[in-house]
Design an enzyme around this catalytic site. Structure first.
Site, PDB file in Angstrom:
ATOM      1  N   ASN A  12      17.632  38.188 -33.921  1.00  0.00           N
ATOM      2  CA  ASN A  12      16.948  36.936 -33.584  1.00  0.00           C
ATOM      3  C   ASN A  12      16.414  36.251 -34.834  1.00  0.00           C
ATOM      4  O   ASN A  12      16.134  36.897 -35.848  1.00  0.00           O
ATOM      5  CB  ASN A  12      15.778  37.194 -32.627  1.00  0.00           C
ATOM      6  CG  ASN A  12      16.241  37.653 -31.259  1.00  0.00           C
ATOM      7  OD1 ASN A  12      17.047  36.998 -30.625  1.00  0.00           O
ATOM      8  ND2 ASN A  12      15.727  38.795 -30.805  1.00  0.00           N
ATOM      9  N   THR A  13      16.274  34.925 -34.730  1.00  0.00           N
ATOM     10  CA  THR A  13      15.676  34.130 -35.792  1.00  0.00           C
ATOM     11  C   THR A  13      14.459  33.411 -35.231  1.00  0.00           C
ATOM     12  O   THR A  13      14.545  32.726 -34.208  1.00  0.00           O
ATOM     13  CB  THR A  13      16.672  33.101 -36.356  1.00  0.00           C
ATOM     14  OG1 THR A  13      17.834  33.786 -36.836  1.00  0.00           O
ATOM     15  CG2 THR A  13      16.048  32.314 -37.514  1.00  0.00           C
ATOM     16  N   ASP A 110      12.261  41.561 -45.133  1.00  0.00           N
ATOM     17  CA  ASP A 110      11.464  41.644 -43.910  1.00  0.00           C
ATOM     18  C   ASP A 110      10.427  42.759 -43.988  1.00  0.00           C
ATOM     19  O   ASP A 110       9.294  42.608 -43.519  1.00  0.00           O
ATOM     20  CB  ASP A 110      12.377  41.857 -42.700  1.00  0.00           C
ATOM     21  CG  ASP A 110      13.318  43.057 -42.846  1.00  0.00           C
ATOM     22  OD1 ASP A 110      13.613  43.448 -44.002  1.00  0.00           O
ATOM     23  OD2 ASP A 110      13.778  43.588 -41.823  1.00  0.00           O
ATOM     24  N   ASP A 130       8.520  48.457 -37.150  1.00  0.00           N
ATOM     25  CA  ASP A 130       9.161  47.202 -36.743  1.00  0.00           C
ATOM     26  C   ASP A 130      10.380  47.543 -35.895  1.00  0.00           C
ATOM     27  O   ASP A 130      11.360  48.108 -36.375  1.00  0.00           O
ATOM     28  CB  ASP A 130       9.577  46.399 -37.974  1.00  0.00           C
ATOM     29  CG  ASP A 130      10.027  44.978 -37.630  1.00  0.00           C
ATOM     30  OD1 ASP A 130      10.294  44.705 -36.439  1.00  0.00           O
ATOM     31  OD2 ASP A 130      10.107  44.145 -38.541  1.00  0.00           O
TER      32      ASP A 130
END
Length: 259
Positions: A12-13, A110, A130
């Site tokens: 996902n963005t 990230d 995460d």
């Protein structure tokens, strides 16, 4: 200030807008490496309009991506439609974090952004979990340094692997089963994946704490982290804003580069 923060993972963005005081809008899109700047612009323009916003109001843009082939299109989105030169994590941007691993360049953008976002809120030594395409366990020292961590396959990858490798196993959705022992194929798969991941989290957190040798606070974030809320005591806090908080802090440190 009106900042557009773009955080792109493999699945996902996230697009988020900060008005200088708070996050006023957030949207997610499926990550597609071939999506052009024009396609992003049409989609984003419509969502901005729903919030009463326009491209011209955005005064800054920061991009974090783990999909290198997408950065070109995201950069062009900022240049063509926002008339801005974006900050791109990993391209001469000062993160303000000490990376204490053998090859600091290997640390994913990230993971470092998450570490920065975590230290802004949580004191002491931290474990940041995460849960996305991969599940990462990252260690952040009390002084804010990134100490390395672990990378495991994400829960969706496990479901996909079960379906693709075993002809008789169906494709199923992730959900928390009421019982550990499944009475049917779907229930058995859901239990194996869900409770298997809970056990993965609990086991690795325990091993990390033992090796670290001191108290640590555990923070869960990422697209599917909320699934585990209430299912384990190993995660102390669930924080969906960890990444964008880190991006905002990096922007504030580097905004002068875009002047």
């Amino acid at each position: 200030m009106m900042l557009l923060a773009i955080e792109q993972g493999n699945t996902n963005t996230l697009f988020a807008v900060h008005d200088g005081a708070e996050w006023i809008a957030q949207w997610r899109a499926a990550t597609e490496a071939s999506r052009t700047a024009d396609e992003y612009a049409v989609w984003l323009n419509q969502l901005l309009a729903m919030k009463g916003l326009r491209f011209e109001q955005l005064t800054g843009c920061i991009i974090s991506s783990v999909v290198p082939q997408s950065i070109f299109n995201l950069r062009n989105l900022a240049r063509r439609y926002l008339n801005l030169e974006p900050l791109v994590i990993g391209e001469n941007v000062d993160l303000g974090i000490d990376v204490r691993i053998a090859k600091p360049s290997e640390a994913g953008a990230d993971r470092l952004v998450n570490a920065i976002g975590a230290k802004l809120v949580y004191p002491g030594d931290l474990i940041v979990i995460d849960s996305g395409t991969a599940t990462t366990f990252d260690i952040v020292a009390e002084d804010g340094a990134f100490e390395g961590g672990l990378i495991a396959p994400g829960i969706n990858l496990s479901l996909q692997a079960l379906h693709e490798a075993a002809a008789k196993l169906p494709r199923i959705a992730i959900q928390r089963p009421d019982k550990v022992i499944g009475k049917g194929t779907v229930e058995a798969m859901q239990s194996g994946v869900f409770w298997g991941y809970v056990s993965l989290i609990e086991g690795l957190v325990g091993r990390i704490k033992t090796e670290w040798g001191g108290p640590m606070t555990v923070i869960g974030t990422g697209g599917v982290a909320s699934l585990f809320e209430g299912a384990t005591d190993s995660i102390d806090h669930f924080d969906s804003d960890l990444t964008i908080r880190g991006l905002l802090e990096i922007w504030r440190r580097n905004a002068h580069l875009t002047d």
